[in-house]
Each structure stands twice: as structure tokens, then as C-alpha cells.
Design a protein around this motif. Structure first.
Motif, PDB file in Angstrom:
ATOM      1  N   THR A 136       7.508  -0.357   5.544  1.00 13.85           N
ATOM      2  CA  THR A 136       6.855   0.945   5.510  1.00 13.85           C
ATOM      3  C   THR A 136       7.110   1.679   4.195  1.00 13.85           C
ATOM      4  O   THR A 136       6.373   2.590   3.845  1.00 13.85           O
ATOM      5  N   LEU A 137       8.169   1.270   3.489  1.00 13.93           N
ATOM      6  CA  LEU A 137       8.498   1.892   2.208  1.00 13.93           C
ATOM      7  C   LEU A 137       7.984   1.077   1.022  1.00 13.93           C
ATOM      8  O   LEU A 137       8.242   1.417  -0.124  1.00 13.93           O
ATOM      9  N   GLY A 138       7.274  -0.017   1.312  1.00 13.74           N
ATOM     10  CA  GLY A 138       6.755  -0.860   0.242  1.00 13.74           C
ATOM     11  C   GLY A 138       7.813  -1.687  -0.445  1.00 13.74           C
ATOM     12  O   GLY A 138       7.622  -2.134  -1.583  1.00 13.74           O
ATOM     13  N   MET A 139       8.934  -1.919   0.243  1.00 17.07           N
ATOM     14  CA  MET A 139      10.035  -2.666  -0.349  1.00 17.07           C
ATOM     15  C   MET A 139       9.937  -4.145   0.008  1.00 17.07           C
ATOM     16  O   MET A 139       9.482  -4.503   1.084  1.00 17.07           O
ATOM     17  N   GLN A 140      10.391  -4.995  -0.907  1.00 15.81           N
ATOM     18  CA  GLN A 140      10.518  -6.411  -0.617  1.00 15.81           C
ATOM     19  C   GLN A 140      11.806  -6.635   0.160  1.00 15.81           C
ATOM     20  O   GLN A 140      12.859  -6.107  -0.201  1.00 15.81           O
ATOM     21  N   CYS A 141      11.738  -7.416   1.235  1.00 14.70           N
ATOM     22  CA  CYS A 141      12.906  -7.617   2.089  1.00 14.70           C
ATOM     23  C   CYS A 141      13.057  -9.099   2.412  1.00 14.70           C
ATOM     24  O   CYS A 141      12.131  -9.722   2.940  1.00 14.70           O
TER      25      CYS A 141
END
Length: 253
Positions: A136-141
């Protein structure tokens, strides 16, 4: 044995008067014993020791469902008749486009920089929850189910592909989060690693800090917490995508 499971989604007005959705999952199973109903949404609660032995699990699922529902302006609950079945439900608030636009500019803390997460946990639900928040934060995980897999991943990463922050479960089979942390720091001494635990923070902090972790977070992690720790601890990439400190020659390019 025969039985049914039904899922119903319908529009409702919440107790606040706001429009929302209610999702109900109804079954014709064994139901929940009366003596366990009051504690079912508490962390680590299950409907008796037999359920834990037969089906496993940690007893965190329903407490996480209620937490996420409350974060979305709703709540969660259930009704059950022993021997007849149960209906578990949750609600969430629906926002108009105008409300969403207002909320995006009301001063809520946002990510200061891109942050690539590595999450290490042996529980799939926890991995999914953090991964969804990161999305939801546009982060790569990147998610790993064991400390050994996390160390192997770090070993094979190029400097530009290393994570910016590691969230590490403390208690995992075969290799604990403390051991995995020490292994990662032997490879990358400046890698920021935070403990992610369901235990009491007071009980965990000393051991976590002594093995090289920088902070301790309690499960389930909230979106606001994830933003805060990424801003505080996440390593910042330079213009080449690397994490090392630029040399004088590089700065002059």
C-alpha cells in the motif's frame, strides 16, 4: 460429514452513520463453546487446547482481523451456537473520493525515501500482513520463512539489490531471529535490523539490542509504525542505487 460455508457481502450503514460494507462468513460446523467465546478475539486465544493440537496456529488471526478492520473504520465480531455453527463478520468504512483526497493532504506522515524491506518470519500470515502493508506504500518487500534463507538471500545479493531494512521475527525453528541477525551483520555490518515479535517489548528489548538489532516492534505492525521505522532506520540510496557512502570522485561526477 456434510456442511456448508457461505460468504455474504452487503452494503450497510455503520453505527457512526457512515456508509460501509459488512462481510459475513457463516458455517454449519461445530460452533464455538460458550466458555471460549468471550476471549476468542484476544491475541493467542483459541477455542481450546484440542484445536491448537489438531490444527496448529498461533491464535493471532482473529485479533489481526479486528485490528485491520478497526484501522479501516469498522470492527469485527461473531455469533455462534455450539453444535450448530458460527457466523464471523467484519465491517469497514467506505470513503467518498472527496474524503480520500482530503485525507491524503492532512499531514499524515509519509515515506521520506524508497525503502526495500526484507521480512523474516516463519508464520505465513505475518508475512502476508507486512507485505500487504508495504504494498500500500509502494514499497518493494521480500519475504523469507527462515533465518537461514534470509542469510542465503543476503549472501547472493549485489550491493544495489540489498534490502534497506530487515524486520526479523525472534522465535523461529532451527535458527532464531537473534542468530540470523548475527549472521547477517557478519556479512553486512551496517544492515539495519529490527525485531518483530508477539512477546512483551520489555522482555525482548535487552536481548534484541545485544545481538545487534536496532529496535523492537510488536506484532501486528501498524501502517504508521512501518512508515516511521522506514523513515528512521531505512538506509538511503545514493544516485547510483548503492548504499555505500559516495567518494569524492563520485560526488564530482
Amino acid at each position: 460429514a456434510n456442511g456448508t460455508v457461505a460468504v455474504i457481502v452487503r452494503a450497510v450503514f455503520l453505527e457512526t452513520g457512515a456508509p460501509g460494507l459488512k462481510v459475513e462468513v457463516t458455517d454449519t460446523g461445530v460452533g464455538v463453546p460458550l466458555e471460549h467465546q468471550a476471549s476468542l478475539f484476544q491475541p493467542f486465544a483459541q477455542a481450546g487446547a484440542l484445536i491448537s493440537r489438531r490444527y496448529g496456529g498461533t491464535g493471532l488471526g482473529l485479533s489481526i482481523v479486528r485490528l485491520v478492520a478497526e484501522l479501516m473504520g469498522g470492527t469485527a465480531g461473531f455469533v455462534s451456537q455450539p453444535g450448530q455453527g458460527s457466523c464471523f463478520w467484519f465491517t469497514l468504512k467506505l470513503n467518498s473520493p472527496e474524503t480520500s483526497r482530503r485525507k491524503s493532504t492532512d499531514g499524515v506522515e509519509t515515506l521520506c525515501h524508497d525503502c526495500k524491506l526484507l521480512v523474516v518470519d516463519d508464520t505465513l500470515m505475518n508475512l502476508r500482513l507486512v507485505s500487504a502493508l508495504a504494498g500500500t506504500l509502494g514499497m518493494q518487500c521480500v519475504v523469507m520463512e527462515s533465518g537461514a534463507n534470509a542469510i542465503e538471500y543476503i549472501t547472493k545479493c549485489s550491493p544495489a539489490d540489498l534490502p534497506d531494512l530487515v524486520l526479523m521475527d525472534c522465535w523461529m525453528p532451527e535458527m532464531s531471529g537473534y542468530e540470523a541477525t548475527e549472521g547477517i551483520l557478519r556479512l553486512i555490518p551496517d544492515m539495519p535490523i529490527l525485531a518483530l515479535t508477539a512477546d512483551s517489548l520489555a522482555d525482548m528489548e535487552g536481548r534484541a539490542l545485544s545481538c545487534g538489532m536496532l529496535d523492537v516492534l510488536q506484532k501486528p505492525i501498524l501502517k504508521s509504525q512501518l512508515i516511521r521505522v522506514c523513515n528512521k532506520w531505512g538506509r538511503v540510496r545514493n544516485k547510483w542505487g548503492s548504499r555505500h557512502t559516495p567518494t569524492l570522485q563520485e560526488e564530482d561526477l
